[in-house]
Design an enzyme around this catalytic site. Structure first.
Site, mmCIF file in Angstrom:
data_model
loop_
_atom_site.group_PDB
_atom_site.id
_atom_site.type_symbol
_atom_site.label_atom_id
_atom_site.label_comp_id
_atom_site.label_asym_id
_atom_site.label_seq_id
_atom_site.Cartn_x
_atom_site.Cartn_y
_atom_site.Cartn_z
ATOM 1 N N GLY A 106 35.979 23.461 32.852
ATOM 2 C CA GLY A 106 35.835 23.702 34.357
ATOM 3 C C GLY A 106 34.378 24.145 34.560
ATOM 4 O O GLY A 106 33.667 23.804 35.515
ATOM 5 N N ASN A 133 45.932 31.420 44.369
ATOM 6 C CA ASN A 133 45.346 30.879 43.021
ATOM 7 C C ASN A 133 44.677 31.837 42.393
ATOM 8 O O ASN A 133 43.574 31.997 42.143
ATOM 9 C CB ASN A 133 44.755 29.752 43.337
ATOM 10 C CG ASN A 133 44.539 28.858 41.772
ATOM 11 O OD1 ASN A 133 44.868 29.386 40.860
ATOM 12 N ND2 ASN A 133 44.122 27.794 41.911
ATOM 13 N N VAL A 134 45.473 33.072 42.243
ATOM 14 C CA VAL A 134 44.528 34.283 41.616
ATOM 15 C C VAL A 134 43.663 34.067 40.586
ATOM 16 O O VAL A 134 42.565 34.537 40.338
ATOM 17 C CB VAL A 134 45.314 35.453 41.256
ATOM 18 C CG1 VAL A 134 44.814 36.570 40.641
ATOM 19 C CG2 VAL A 134 46.289 35.768 42.457
ATOM 20 N N TYR A 140 36.212 31.736 39.287
ATOM 21 C CA TYR A 140 34.890 31.264 40.059
ATOM 22 C C TYR A 140 33.931 32.549 40.276
ATOM 23 O O TYR A 140 32.588 32.280 40.105
ATOM 24 C CB TYR A 140 35.380 30.906 41.413
ATOM 25 C CG TYR A 140 36.110 29.467 41.433
ATOM 26 C CD1 TYR A 140 35.316 28.428 40.851
ATOM 27 C CD2 TYR A 140 37.298 29.205 42.036
ATOM 28 C CE1 TYR A 140 36.047 27.361 41.034
ATOM 29 C CE2 TYR A 140 37.952 28.045 42.026
ATOM 30 C CZ TYR A 140 37.392 26.985 41.481
ATOM 31 O OH TYR A 140 37.723 26.111 41.427
#
Length: 176
Positions: A106, A133-134, A140
């Site tokens: 990712g 979406n913890v 991120y």
């Protein structure tokens, strides 16, 4: 997560091609399933093929492969900041197959998209994350994408979009 034992696997990131449409759509279905929202998906592989390729493509995509096997996907498109006076890139979807998570795929996809944008004069990257979406929020933040407290995303979909767009017969100058 550890990367031990994964160094031997060859990661390749390449531009998406029309023949990737099925794998791209399957990735989006999997992402939606992870969020318990698969029933909301209306797109098809044909939509990806139609709108993602050609001279007027609505998005671009990068495919991550490990030893030739589909491992991940990043769908994105260029954007522009009137305040900065510079282009950037918006990441619509980032997906890494469960079998390949923990290998920094990712992060590699995001770095490749940021590099793509920088080569075109870009100076920023934006994306939105589902509030539920913890794990994505943590990811991120770890790779340096800050949550913007100053912005709030708004959207018009379905009937609200159609009302905003007006009737089909409304004549506007062609935007190009």
């Amino acid at each position: 997560m550890s990367d031990e034992g994964n160094e031997a696997a060859a990661l390749r990131i390449r531009p998406a091609e029309p023949q990737d449409a099925e794998a791209m759509h399957a990735a989006i279905l999997s992402l939606a399933g992870h969020l318990g929202q698969q029933a909301k998906i209306r797109s098809t592989a044909e939509d990806f093929r139609r709108y993602g390729f050609g001279p007027e493509a609505a998005f671009s995509g990068l495919i991550a492969e490990v030893d030739g096997e589909f491992a991940g996907l990043c769908l994105f498109f260029p954007i522009f900041s009137t305040w900065l006076g510079r282009p950037g890139v918006y990441v619509q979807d980032l997906f890494v197959d469960e079998r390949f998570r923990g290998r920094r795929i990712g992060e590699s996809l995001l770095r490749a998209v940021a590099s793509w944008s920088r080569k075109r004069g870009g100076v920023y990257l934006r994306l939105a994350v589902d509030t539920e979406n913890v794990s994505a929020h943590g990811f991120y933040e770890r790779v340096g994408l800050a949550w913007l407290q100053t912005d709030r995303e708004h959207g018009a979909y379905g009937e609200a979009f159609l009302a905003l767009a007006g009737p089909d017969e409304t004549r506007h100058e062609e935007m190009r």
